[in-house]
Design an enzyme around this catalytic site. Structure first.
Site, PDB file in Angstrom:
ATOM      1  N   ASN A   9     -12.133 -32.236   9.065  1.00 19.94           N
ATOM      2  CA  ASN A   9     -12.712 -32.550   8.092  1.00 19.94           C
ATOM      3  C   ASN A   9     -12.420 -31.425   6.808  1.00 19.94           C
ATOM      4  OD1 ASN A   9     -14.631 -32.939   5.692  1.00 19.94           O
ATOM      5  ND2 ASN A   9     -16.447 -32.291   6.613  1.00 19.94           N
ATOM      6  N   TRP A  10     -11.553 -32.120   5.936  1.00 15.36           N
ATOM      7  CA  TRP A  10     -10.921 -30.882   4.791  1.00 15.36           C
ATOM      8  C   TRP A  10     -11.856 -30.520   3.758  1.00 15.36           C
ATOM      9  CZ3 TRP A  10      -5.076 -32.699   3.744  1.00 15.36           C
ATOM     10  CH2 TRP A  10      -4.433 -32.680   4.791  1.00 15.36           C
ATOM     11  N   LYS A  11     -12.880 -31.570   3.637  1.00 19.05           N
ATOM     12  CA  LYS A  11     -13.866 -30.928   2.625  1.00 19.05           C
ATOM     13  C   LYS A  11     -13.257 -31.156   1.528  1.00 19.05           C
ATOM     14  CE  LYS A  11     -16.611 -28.384   5.604  1.00 19.05           C
ATOM     15  NZ  LYS A  11     -18.151 -27.927   5.716  1.00 19.05           N
ATOM     16  N   HIS A  93     -22.377 -36.705   6.079  1.00 16.19           N
ATOM     17  CA  HIS A  93     -22.476 -35.292   6.110  1.00 16.19           C
ATOM     18  C   HIS A  93     -23.438 -34.779   5.499  1.00 16.19           C
ATOM     19  CE1 HIS A  93     -20.696 -31.363   6.116  1.00 16.19           C
ATOM     20  NE2 HIS A  93     -19.879 -31.937   6.983  1.00 16.19           N
ATOM     21  N   GLU A  95     -23.720 -32.148   3.754  1.00 20.32           N
ATOM     22  CA  GLU A  95     -23.436 -31.484   2.426  1.00 20.32           C
ATOM     23  C   GLU A  95     -23.608 -32.889   1.220  1.00 20.32           C
ATOM     24  OE1 GLU A  95     -19.383 -29.927   3.038  1.00 20.32           O
ATOM     25  OE2 GLU A  95     -20.470 -28.592   4.509  1.00 20.32           O
ATOM     26  N   GLU A 164     -24.139 -32.368  13.818  1.00 18.25           N
ATOM     27  CA  GLU A 164     -23.941 -31.128  13.314  1.00 18.25           C
ATOM     28  C   GLU A 164     -24.927 -30.452  12.820  1.00 18.25           C
ATOM     29  OE1 GLU A 164     -19.546 -31.457  11.606  1.00 18.25           O
ATOM     30  OE2 GLU A 164     -21.110 -32.340  10.054  1.00 18.25           O
ATOM     31  N   GLY A 170     -20.155 -24.161   8.757  1.00 19.36           N
ATOM     32  CA  GLY A 170     -19.404 -23.239   7.712  1.00 19.36           C
ATOM     33  C   GLY A 170     -20.136 -21.802   7.836  1.00 19.36           C
ATOM     34  N   SER A 208     -18.920 -24.982  12.867  1.00 21.74           N
ATOM     35  CA  SER A 208     -18.109 -23.584  13.245  1.00 21.74           C
ATOM     36  C   SER A 208     -17.511 -23.810  14.955  1.00 21.74           C
ATOM     37  CB  SER A 208     -19.037 -22.422  13.362  1.00 21.74           C
ATOM     38  OG  SER A 208     -19.589 -22.237  11.954  1.00 21.74           O
ATOM     39  N   GLY A 229     -14.330 -28.428  10.475  1.00 18.26           N
ATOM     40  CA  GLY A 229     -14.244 -28.128   9.073  1.00 18.26           C
ATOM     41  C   GLY A 229     -13.225 -26.960   9.079  1.00 18.26           C
ATOM     42  N   GLY A 230     -13.661 -25.805   8.789  1.00 15.22           N
ATOM     43  CA  GLY A 230     -12.752 -24.563   8.510  1.00 15.22           C
ATOM     44  C   GLY A 230     -11.505 -24.486   9.230  1.00 15.22           C
TER      45      GLY A 230
HETATM   46  C1  PEP Z   1     -18.004 -29.774   8.899  1.00 13.81           C
HETATM   47  O1  PEP Z   1     -17.892 -29.754   7.844  1.00 13.81           O
HETATM   48  O2  PEP Z   1     -18.219 -30.865   9.495  1.00 13.81           O
HETATM   49  C2  PEP Z   1     -17.957 -28.523   9.809  1.00 13.81           C
HETATM   50  C3  PEP Z   1     -18.343 -28.843  10.861  1.00 13.81           C
HETATM   51  O3  PEP Z   1     -17.701 -27.424   9.206  1.00 13.81           O
HETATM   52  P1  PEP Z   1     -17.217 -26.222   9.958  1.00 13.81           P
HETATM   53  O4  PEP Z   1     -16.425 -26.408  10.994  1.00 13.81           O
HETATM   54  O5  PEP Z   1     -16.362 -25.416   8.857  1.00 13.81           O
HETATM   55  O6  PEP Z   1     -18.614 -25.470  10.381  1.00 13.81           O
END
Ligand code: PEP
Length: 246
Positions: A9-11, A93, A95, A164, A170, A208, A229-230
């Site tokens: 997930n590049w966000k 998501h 966010e 999640e 994040g 994470s 994500g990251g």
């Molecule tokens: C996400 O945005 O779905 C996510 C899991 O982010 P991260 O891996 O950065 O925690």
């Protein structure tokens, strides 16, 4: 045995040059014994499709409209996603639930709209830190998933679910494999009660996940992959997670 699925997930990150470099790095490493996908900003879907031609990597969006078409300025429909070859659309998501006030029902409607055009919704559920501390984790994720099950009906078995925990996204804080597995087992049981096809639903963990913790999370019986994500923004990091899943 369900195949593992690893989704980046590049966000709201990236630009044309960086995306091209990242995708080239992924493309040269495949294929894998796992499903792999990247969910990119709408604007870059077409270029992602081009860059991934011939690769065993699917692509998708990070959101989708609940509407079919019409006067919905700024929205992107599932028909449009299907038109440009999207395999997946992330919906719900945390966010978007938090910053765009998306309700459980709106998330469910988005999942239904995606499926109507053959785009697999990756439905995100998860509790906040306060909800976990108040002992509400199970009730929260069950409520979020119930809305989707109710709306999808006999198509429930067609979605992907991503657990999640909001406090892990994040933040560098990851649920332990045992914490994650406990919630995944709850979700699996809920799916089992709802559809005879529950066994094919992949339930991903997100929050994470990284090269260091992926293997122990993915070893859990009900963790069928990761939503990343990251760590999906750097090819070597993402590739290590894919390797752990393959
Ligand atoms: C996400 O945005 O779905 C996510 C899991 O982010 P991260 O891996 O950065 O925690």
């Amino acid at each position: 045995m369900r195949r593992k699925l690893v989704v980046g997930n590049w966000k709201m990150h990236g630009n044309r040059a960086a995306n091209a470099q990242l995708l080239a790095g992924l493309k040269e490493a495949g294929p894998w014994n796992a499903d792999v996908a990247v969910c990119v900003p709408f604007l870059y879907i077409a270029e992602t499709a081009l860059a991934l031609t011939g690769a065993s990597i699917a692509y998708g969006s990070q959101d989708v409209s609940a509407h079919e078409q019409g006067a919905y300025t700024g929205e992107v429909s599932s028909a449009m996603l299907a038109d440009v070859g999207c395999r997946y659309a992330i919906v719900g998501h945390s966010e978007r639930r938090a910053y765009h006030a998306e309700s459980d029902q709106l998330v469910a409607d988005k999942a239904k709209a995606a499926l109507a055009h053959g785009v697999t919704p990756i439905v995100c559920v998860g509790e906040t830190r306060a909800e976990r501390e108040a002992g509400q984790t199970e009730a929260v994720v069950k409520r979020q998933l119930a809305a989707v099950i109710h709306t999808l009906g006999h198509c429930t078995g067609e979605m992907v679910v991503a657990y999640e925990p909001v406090w892990a996204i994040g933040t560098g804080l990851t649920a332990t494999p045992e914490q994650a597995q406990a919630v995944h087992a709850v979700l699996r049981a809920q799916l089992h009660a709802a559809t005879e096809h529950s066994d094919r639903v992949q339930i991903l963990y997100g929050g994470s996940m990284n090269a260091a913790n992926a293997a122990s999370l993915l070893a859990q019986p009900d963790i069928d992959g990761g939503l990343i994500g990251g760590a999906s923004l750097k090819a070597p990091d993402f590739l290590q997670i894919i390797a752990a899943a393959s």
